[in-house]
Design an enzyme around this catalytic site. Structure first.
Site, PDB file in Angstrom:
ATOM      1  N   ASP A  13       0.842  -1.194   0.000  1.00 43.72           N
ATOM      2  CA  ASP A  13       0.000   0.000   0.000  1.00 43.72           C
ATOM      3  C   ASP A  13       0.877   1.243   0.000  1.00 43.72           C
ATOM      4  O   ASP A  13       0.986   1.975   0.993  1.00 43.72           O
ATOM      5  CB  ASP A  13      -0.947  -0.022   1.204  1.00 43.72           C
ATOM      6  CG  ASP A  13      -1.982  -1.141   1.086  1.00 43.72           C
ATOM      7  OD1 ASP A  13      -2.304  -1.523  -0.058  1.00 43.72           O
ATOM      8  OD2 ASP A  13      -2.455  -1.620   2.128  1.00 43.72           O
ATOM      9  N   LYS A  42       0.142  -8.030  -2.121  1.00 47.56           N
ATOM     10  CA  LYS A  42      -1.115  -7.391  -2.510  1.00 47.56           C
ATOM     11  C   LYS A  42      -0.845  -6.093  -3.232  1.00 47.56           C
ATOM     12  O   LYS A  42      -0.121  -5.221  -2.743  1.00 47.56           O
ATOM     13  CB  LYS A  42      -1.984  -7.108  -1.271  1.00 47.56           C
ATOM     14  CG  LYS A  42      -3.382  -6.609  -1.635  1.00 47.56           C
ATOM     15  CD  LYS A  42      -4.110  -5.993  -0.448  1.00 47.56           C
ATOM     16  CE  LYS A  42      -3.787  -4.516  -0.348  1.00 47.56           C
ATOM     17  NZ  LYS A  42      -4.700  -3.785   0.576  1.00 47.56           N
ATOM     18  N   LYS A  97     -11.180  -4.844  -5.878  1.00 47.99           N
ATOM     19  CA  LYS A  97     -12.580  -4.956  -5.438  1.00 47.99           C
ATOM     20  C   LYS A  97     -13.569  -4.503  -6.516  1.00 47.99           C
ATOM     21  O   LYS A  97     -14.343  -3.556  -6.319  1.00 47.99           O
ATOM     22  CB  LYS A  97     -12.789  -4.159  -4.147  1.00 47.99           C
ATOM     23  CG  LYS A  97     -11.915  -4.616  -2.983  1.00 47.99           C
ATOM     24  CD  LYS A  97     -12.206  -3.785  -1.739  1.00 47.99           C
ATOM     25  CE  LYS A  97     -11.366  -4.218  -0.558  1.00 47.99           C
ATOM     26  NZ  LYS A  97      -9.936  -3.880  -0.724  1.00 47.99           N
ATOM     27  N   HIS A 149     -16.744  -3.926  -8.577  1.00 47.30           N
ATOM     28  CA  HIS A 149     -18.155  -3.858  -8.187  1.00 47.30           C
ATOM     29  C   HIS A 149     -18.863  -3.004  -9.226  1.00 47.30           C
ATOM     30  O   HIS A 149     -18.866  -1.785  -9.159  1.00 47.30           O
ATOM     31  CB  HIS A 149     -18.290  -3.237  -6.796  1.00 47.30           C
ATOM     32  CG  HIS A 149     -19.673  -3.275  -6.241  1.00 47.30           C
ATOM     33  ND1 HIS A 149     -19.945  -2.955  -4.934  1.00 47.30           N
ATOM     34  CD2 HIS A 149     -20.858  -3.599  -6.792  1.00 47.30           C
ATOM     35  CE1 HIS A 149     -21.241  -3.076  -4.697  1.00 47.30           C
ATOM     36  NE2 HIS A 149     -21.812  -3.455  -5.825  1.00 47.30           N
ATOM     37  N   ASP A 150     -19.459  -3.687 -10.223  1.00 51.93           N
ATOM     38  CA  ASP A 150     -20.089  -2.969 -11.323  1.00 51.93           C
ATOM     39  C   ASP A 150     -21.081  -3.921 -11.983  1.00 51.93           C
ATOM     40  O   ASP A 150     -21.326  -5.034 -11.482  1.00 51.93           O
ATOM     41  CB  ASP A 150     -19.018  -2.484 -12.312  1.00 51.93           C
ATOM     42  CG  ASP A 150     -19.394  -1.169 -12.988  1.00 51.93           C
ATOM     43  OD1 ASP A 150     -20.544  -1.068 -13.480  1.00 51.93           O
ATOM     44  OD2 ASP A 150     -18.562  -0.257 -13.028  1.00 51.93           O
ATOM     45  N   ILE A 151     -21.639  -3.523 -13.103  1.00 47.94           N
ATOM     46  CA  ILE A 151     -22.556  -4.417 -13.799  1.00 47.94           C
ATOM     47  C   ILE A 151     -21.776  -5.642 -14.294  1.00 47.94           C
ATOM     48  O   ILE A 151     -20.561  -5.570 -14.499  1.00 47.94           O
ATOM     49  CB  ILE A 151     -23.274  -3.700 -14.955  1.00 47.94           C
ATOM     50  CG1 ILE A 151     -22.276  -3.252 -16.023  1.00 47.94           C
ATOM     51  CG2 ILE A 151     -24.078  -2.514 -14.437  1.00 47.94           C
ATOM     52  CD1 ILE A 151     -22.936  -2.716 -17.281  1.00 47.94           C
ATOM     53  N   GLN A 195      -9.040   0.144  11.317  1.00 47.24           N
ATOM     54  CA  GLN A 195      -9.710  -1.142  11.294  1.00 47.24           C
ATOM     55  C   GLN A 195     -10.607  -1.286  12.523  1.00 47.24           C
ATOM     56  O   GLN A 195     -10.229  -0.903  13.631  1.00 47.24           O
ATOM     57  CB  GLN A 195      -8.691  -2.293  11.285  1.00 47.24           C
ATOM     58  CG  GLN A 195      -7.733  -2.265  10.110  1.00 47.24           C
ATOM     59  CD  GLN A 195      -8.376  -2.704   8.804  1.00 47.24           C
ATOM     60  OE1 GLN A 195      -9.572  -2.909   8.733  1.00 47.24           O
ATOM     61  NE2 GLN A 195      -7.571  -2.842   7.771  1.00 47.24           N
ATOM     62  N   GLY A 215      -0.485  -5.044   6.205  1.00 49.18           N
ATOM     63  CA  GLY A 215       0.026  -3.868   5.517  1.00 49.18           C
ATOM     64  C   GLY A 215       0.873  -3.001   6.409  1.00 49.18           C
ATOM     65  O   GLY A 215       2.076  -3.203   6.556  1.00 49.18           O
ATOM     66  N   ARG A 216       0.238  -2.016   7.047  1.00 49.63           N
ATOM     67  CA  ARG A 216       0.971  -0.998   7.791  1.00 49.63           C
ATOM     68  C   ARG A 216       1.913  -1.517   8.878  1.00 49.63           C
ATOM     69  O   ARG A 216       2.989  -0.932   9.057  1.00 49.63           O
ATOM     70  CB  ARG A 216      -0.026   0.024   8.352  1.00 49.63           C
ATOM     71  CG  ARG A 216      -0.496   1.006   7.282  1.00 49.63           C
ATOM     72  CD  ARG A 216      -1.673   1.839   7.724  1.00 49.63           C
ATOM     73  NE  ARG A 216      -2.913   1.073   7.719  1.00 49.63           N
ATOM     74  CZ  ARG A 216      -4.116   1.624   7.893  1.00 49.63           C
ATOM     75  NH1 ARG A 216      -4.235   2.918   8.101  1.00 49.63           N
ATOM     76  NH2 ARG A 216      -5.196   0.871   7.860  1.00 49.63           N
TER      77      ARG A 216
END
Length: 232
Positions: free
Chosen positions: A13, A35, A64, A66-68, A191, A211-212
């Site tokens: 990230d 990732k 991630k 997220h659509d039609i 988180q 990650g961090r």
């Protein structure tokens, strides 16, 4: 016992390929899977994925989708052509969308795993209520996970706080990737549902995403090795 380096996913990230390569050098061989999320992918595009794969590393592309269904199908095909090992879609996109993603990966690159994101680990029950979702977090995670598995997804992304319930309800024949993992004694950042690496494994997670705690450590390599020790 599986090699713990195959179970730790280090989240790159960061905002540039140069920063990513610096982290790769620091972590060295403590992880096999990295990732690439929205920040790095937006900054550098697919070139950073190609570079990681050409260097022998595996990529968890966490954008991630997220659509039609047709839009997601086309995007997944392009991601699968890159050779990513794992790819995320939002389970909230519905069954038709997830099925389109699964079919696109299967026809393009059968080794690409489609993982459905259930409920983001930054959310709690009050957040869900404000978004119009009634019931507990675990109930929503269970509903979305069951739908994802029925659509052919290889697994789900869920907090380890729900992993045990998912294993009990849906069995062991799917993958659970757990974000929101923090070593004991570290801060939670943004988180809401956080567990330690050992707790995640005990709950039934196959992979943890960190990650961090690694990327912001003074010595990322040392921190990665400390986390690996907690997985054994």
């Amino acid at each position: 016992m599986p090699d713990s380096r195959e179970r730790l996913i280090v989240a790159l990230d960061v905002s540039s390929a140069a920063a990513a390569h610096k982290l790769l050098a620091a972590v060295d061989d403590s992880a096999r899977i990295y990732k690439v999320g929205m920040q790095l992918y937006t900054a550098e595009g697919p070139c950073v994925v190609r570079d990681l794969i050409s260097s022998g590393r595996q990529v968890f592309l966490d954008v991630k989708y997220h659509d039609i269904p047709n839009t997601v199908r086309c995007a997944v095909m392009e991601a699968a052509k890159l050779g990513v090992r794992m790819l995320t879609v939002h389970a909230g996109g519905g069954g038709k969308m997830m099925h389109a993603a699964v079919e696109a990966a299967r026809s393009t690159n059968p080794t690409t795993m489609i993982l459905a994101v259930t409920v983001l680990t930054s959310l709690n029950e009050r957040d869900l209520e404000h978004a119009g979702v009634r019931g507990s977090v675990v109930d929503q995670v269970s509903r979305l996970a069951a739908l994802a598995i029925s659509c052919g997804c290889h697994g789900v992304v869920a907090s380890a706080q729900e992993a045990g319930t998912l294993r009990g309800e849906l069995g062991d024949d799917f993958v659970i990737v757990t974000p929101g993992v923090r070593p004991a004694g570290s801060g939670h950042d943004d988180q809401a549902r956080v567990v330690t690496p050992a707790e995640a494994m005990a709950a039934g997670a196959n992979y943890i995403v960190v990650g961090r705690p690694i990327t912001e450590a003074a010595d990322p390599g040392s921190e990665a090795r400390a986390i690996l020790a907690q997985l054994n």
